[in-house]
Design a protein around this motif. Sequence first.
Motif, short mmCIF file in Angstrom:
data_model
loop_
_atom_site.label_atom_id
_atom_site.label_comp_id
_atom_site.label_asym_id
_atom_site.label_seq_id
_atom_site.Cartn_x
_atom_site.Cartn_y
_atom_site.Cartn_z
N ILE A 223 1.05 -1.38 0.05
CA ILE A 223 -0.02 0.15 -0.07
C ILE A 223 0.94 1.33 -0.08
O ILE A 223 0.56 2.20 -0.86
N PRO A 224 2.06 1.35 0.85
CA PRO A 224 2.86 2.48 0.77
C PRO A 224 3.66 2.52 -0.58
O PRO A 224 3.97 3.72 -0.89
N LEU A 225 4.04 1.52 -1.35
CA LEU A 225 4.63 1.68 -2.23
C LEU A 225 3.83 2.08 -3.44
O LEU A 225 4.23 2.90 -4.25
N ILE A 226 2.54 1.82 -3.55
CA ILE A 226 1.65 1.91 -4.56
C ILE A 226 1.36 3.72 -4.48
O ILE A 226 1.48 4.27 -5.29
N ILE A 227 1.06 4.15 -3.20
CA ILE A 227 0.74 5.65 -2.82
C ILE A 227 2.11 6.40 -3.26
O ILE A 227 2.24 7.29 -4.35
#
Length: 236
Positions: A223-227
């Motif tokens: 999730i942080p990687l996508i953001i």
Amino acid sequence: GLLVALFITYRKPRQYDLEKILAAEPETVELNLNHIWVALLAIAVALGLQLMTNSIVLGALAGFIIFTCGGVIKFRESQDAFTQGVRMMSLIGFIMISAAGFAAVMKETHGVESLVQSVSGMMAGHKGLAAFLMLLVGLLITMGIGSSFSTVPIIATIYVPLCIHLGFSPMATIALVGTAGALGDAGSPASDSTLGPTSGLNADGQHDHIWDSVVPTFIHYNIPLIIFGWIAAMVL
């Protein structure tokens, strides 16, 4: 993601079956200083041989021989220790073989190209949507292959021309390709990022590979990687 996991998601202590832990590793274990030095030597030799010869098998064999000759593992017990190690790694080997087969099918059938082409038709003129869909496609591809190192060469040949056509800068293209490869690596059941922790944490048989390694890593890392990958692609 790590802070959320530590202070929110997994803040509550987990209850383990002590009998299984004691059966796997008795509580009254006396440390032998000589065994510690032998273990350090075995680690150094195994790593050194692996780097010099590019062979994990040769390094592991040398480390096992040092353990045996150094008395850490008794010679008459070496076969049992070797068999237990193979049994512990059998699940990992099966998953990696399955992932390799999936990757081979994807390459031979040109499934990656068709997947990206079908996505590219929906994102013409929408850079934000294009960046998100490219990250999502990279996630799906890498989850099956299990390695970002194997995925980047596959998607780079397709993503780079696509990014140029859509108007992304070179830095934004690098961010998209790198993040797309890392996404699946973090949350794939066949990735060393999840297989490695499982092989160690499941020594007492109380660690589930999917729910205790794959799902937590997927949620807290992807999730942080996508953001931030999407932000990087739009800002750079």
